[in-house]
Design an enzyme around this catalytic site. Structure first.
Site, mmCIF file in Angstrom:
data_model
loop_
_atom_site.group_PDB
_atom_site.id
_atom_site.type_symbol
_atom_site.label_atom_id
_atom_site.label_comp_id
_atom_site.label_asym_id
_atom_site.label_seq_id
_atom_site.Cartn_x
_atom_site.Cartn_y
_atom_site.Cartn_z
ATOM 1 N N SER A 110 0.852 -1.196 0.000
ATOM 2 C CA SER A 110 0.000 0.000 0.000
ATOM 3 C C SER A 110 0.880 1.235 0.000
ATOM 4 O O SER A 110 2.065 1.164 0.332
ATOM 5 C CB SER A 110 -0.855 -0.007 1.274
ATOM 6 O OG SER A 110 -1.530 1.228 1.424
ATOM 7 N N TYR B 127 -2.635 -0.605 10.360
ATOM 8 C CA TYR B 127 -2.568 -0.816 8.913
ATOM 9 C C TYR B 127 -1.215 -0.358 8.364
ATOM 10 O O TYR B 127 -0.549 -1.090 7.621
ATOM 11 C CB TYR B 127 -3.714 -0.051 8.237
ATOM 12 C CG TYR B 127 -3.834 -0.304 6.758
ATOM 13 C CD1 TYR B 127 -4.360 -1.500 6.289
ATOM 14 C CD2 TYR B 127 -3.424 0.645 5.828
ATOM 15 C CE1 TYR B 127 -4.489 -1.746 4.930
ATOM 16 C CE2 TYR B 127 -3.544 0.414 4.468
ATOM 17 C CZ TYR B 127 -4.077 -0.784 4.022
ATOM 18 O OH TYR B 127 -4.190 -1.017 2.668
HETATM 19 N N1 LIG Z 1 -8.513 -0.099 -1.988
HETATM 20 C C1 LIG Z 1 -7.473 0.664 -1.718
HETATM 21 O O1 LIG Z 1 -7.523 1.897 -1.830
HETATM 22 C C2 LIG Z 1 -6.184 0.041 -1.289
HETATM 23 C C3 LIG Z 1 -5.068 0.882 -1.182
HETATM 24 C C4 LIG Z 1 -3.861 0.331 -0.792
HETATM 25 C C5 LIG Z 1 -3.768 -1.032 -0.535
HETATM 26 N N2 LIG Z 1 -4.860 -1.818 -0.642
HETATM 27 C C6 LIG Z 1 -4.705 -3.241 -0.346
HETATM 28 O O2 LIG Z 1 -5.240 -3.997 -1.392
HETATM 29 C C7 LIG Z 1 -5.663 -5.277 -0.895
HETATM 30 C C8 LIG Z 1 -7.067 -5.547 -1.361
HETATM 31 O O3 LIG Z 1 -7.917 -4.563 -0.820
HETATM 32 P P1 LIG Z 1 -9.327 -4.171 -1.408
HETATM 33 O O4 LIG Z 1 -9.370 -2.701 -1.444
HETATM 34 O O5 LIG Z 1 -9.633 -4.940 -2.616
HETATM 35 O O6 LIG Z 1 -10.215 -4.573 -0.152
HETATM 36 P P2 LIG Z 1 -11.386 -5.623 0.109
HETATM 37 O O7 LIG Z 1 -11.773 -5.492 1.536
HETATM 38 O O8 LIG Z 1 -12.428 -5.475 -0.893
HETATM 39 O O9 LIG Z 1 -10.616 -6.971 -0.117
HETATM 40 C C9 LIG Z 1 -9.866 -7.610 0.878
HETATM 41 C C10 LIG Z 1 -10.322 -9.043 0.928
HETATM 42 O O10 LIG Z 1 -9.551 -9.720 1.919
HETATM 43 C C11 LIG Z 1 -10.429 -10.636 2.535
HETATM 44 N N3 LIG Z 1 -9.899 -11.043 3.841
HETATM 45 C C12 LIG Z 1 -9.939 -10.367 5.010
HETATM 46 N N4 LIG Z 1 -9.369 -11.103 5.984
HETATM 47 C C13 LIG Z 1 -8.953 -12.250 5.401
HETATM 48 C C14 LIG Z 1 -8.311 -13.410 5.882
HETATM 49 N N5 LIG Z 1 -7.972 -13.563 7.180
HETATM 50 N N6 LIG Z 1 -8.030 -14.407 5.007
HETATM 51 C C15 LIG Z 1 -8.378 -14.277 3.706
HETATM 52 N N7 LIG Z 1 -9.006 -13.221 3.189
HETATM 53 C C16 LIG Z 1 -9.290 -12.221 4.040
HETATM 54 C C17 LIG Z 1 -11.758 -9.911 2.638
HETATM 55 O O11 LIG Z 1 -12.836 -10.805 2.832
HETATM 56 C C18 LIG Z 1 -11.801 -9.182 1.315
HETATM 57 O O12 LIG Z 1 -12.460 -9.926 0.310
HETATM 58 C C19 LIG Z 1 -5.514 -5.204 0.627
HETATM 59 O O13 LIG Z 1 -4.310 -5.820 1.017
HETATM 60 C C20 LIG Z 1 -5.448 -3.711 0.886
HETATM 61 O O14 LIG Z 1 -4.746 -3.419 2.076
HETATM 62 C C21 LIG Z 1 -6.071 -1.308 -1.014
#
Ligand SMILES: NC(=O)c1ccc[n+]([C@@H]2O[C@H](COP(=O)([O-])OP(=O)(O)OC[C@H]3O[C@@H](n4cnc5c(N)ncnc54)[C@H](O)[C@@H]3O)[C@@H](O)[C@H]2O)c1
Length: 271
Positions: free
Chosen positions: A152, A165
């Site tokens: 991230s 986080y």
């Molecule tokens: N969306 C953003 O702006 C953003 C920015 C930077 C980083 N990220 C990173 O991108 C990745 C995906 O995020 P996203 O935005 O698609 O979020 P999201 O919440 O839609 O997806 C995350 C997924 O992880 C799953 N999850 C949670 N705990 C879990 C576990 N113990 N085992 C397996 N799965 C689990 C959730 O059910 C969910 O489907 C994450 O690592 C997040 O930190 C997202």
């Protein structure tokens, strides 16, 4: 030729419509992957996802399995099922992530550990369990095996209101570069993608938390403000973010390991 032809991938955190993990799975299938195993702790959207994937990409190359990334037993089972279905493994995307807002004073140790367990320990376990299979990928592909960790902008930007986080994502980055050094001789490349604001369920939940905390008055205002923090004045969509994963999964990146791809609209340039 399709960029991911004959490749088999496991993607974590890919069980939710509209999230980055599922967009990565779709991009991999579009690029000709032989098998994509989407995994998630929650399978609430499973039926809708299966129907959407079959409709767009046909039958036989996609599976959705339950996996809690903090459970080593779950990892072992998913790897066995992947090999049983598709024969081998070439790409691992450690993408599952969670966020619990708060600073040092307002975050309990229990909540900090929950975030570290998913965002750091889950990546460690996935790497550990999948590495032996990924080491065989070099016999099929000049780019060898590929591990892609979804870190991230939080890996390099401080945020006193989201300590767990940011600390976990910084640790994930160090895990990525240590693993790149450890597994390079086995021809497994390990890289991280650092998304900026990407409009998914996780970020929408984060925006609601910010509004509840009084930082902005509406989620629309928060969305606009976050876009305004980037030189490009925009947020990303999951499909855009997925392009970076295709590059790192493909043999086009065969000389790339330990890299951070900042997919953040340039927000990191200010830090
Ligand atoms: N969306 C953003 O702006 C953003 C920015 C930077 C980083 N990220 C990173 O991108 C990745 C995906 O995020 P996203 O935005 O698609 O979020 P999201 O919440 O839609 O997806 C995350 C997924 O992880 C799953 N999850 C949670 N705990 C879990 C576990 N113990 N085992 C397996 N799965 C689990 C959730 O059910 C969910 O489907 C994450 O690592 C997040 O930190 C997202």
């Amino acid at each position: 030729m399709a960029r991911l032809q004959n490749k088999v991938a496991i993607v974590t955190g890919a069980g939710r419509i509209g999230n980055i993990g599922l967009a990565v799975c779709e991009a991999f299938l579009r690029e000709g992957a032989a098998g994509v195993v989407a995994t998630d702790i929650l399978l609430d959207d499973a039926a809708a996802i299966a129907a959407k994937m079959a409709d767009t990409h046909g039958e036989g190359r996609f599976q959705l399995l339950q996996l809690d990334v903090t459970s080593e037993a779950d990892w072992q089972r998913v790897v066995e099922e992947t090999v049983a279905s598709f024969g081998h493994l070439d790409v691992l995307v450690n993408n599952a992530g969670i966020s619990i807002h708060g600073g040092v004073e307002s975050t309990s140790l229990e909540d900090l550990r929950k975030v570290m367990a998913v965002n750091h320990d889950g990546v460690f376990l996935g790497t550990k369990v999948c590495a032996p299979l990924l080491a065989e990928a070099v016999n099929r592909h000049p780019g060898g095996g590929s591990i892609i960790n979804t870190a991230s902008m939080a890996s390099y930007m401080p945020n006193a209101n989201n300590i767990g986080y940011h600390v976990s994502k910084a640790a994930e980055r160090m895990l990525t570069i240590c693993s790149a050094v450890e597994f390079g001789p086995k021809k497994i490349r390990v890289n991280s993608v650092h998304p900026g604001t990407t409009m998914t369920p996780l970020i929408r939940q984060g925006l609601e938390d910010y509004v509840r905390g009084g930082l902005w008055s509406t989620t629309e205002e928060a969305e606009t403000a976050l876009a305004g923090m980037t030189p490009l004045n925009m947020n990303s969509q999951p499909e855009d973010t997925a392009h970076a994963f295709v590059y790192l999964a493909s043999d086009e990146s065969r000389f790339v390991t330990g890299a951070s791809i900042y997919h953040d609209g340039g927000i990191g340039l200010r830090y």
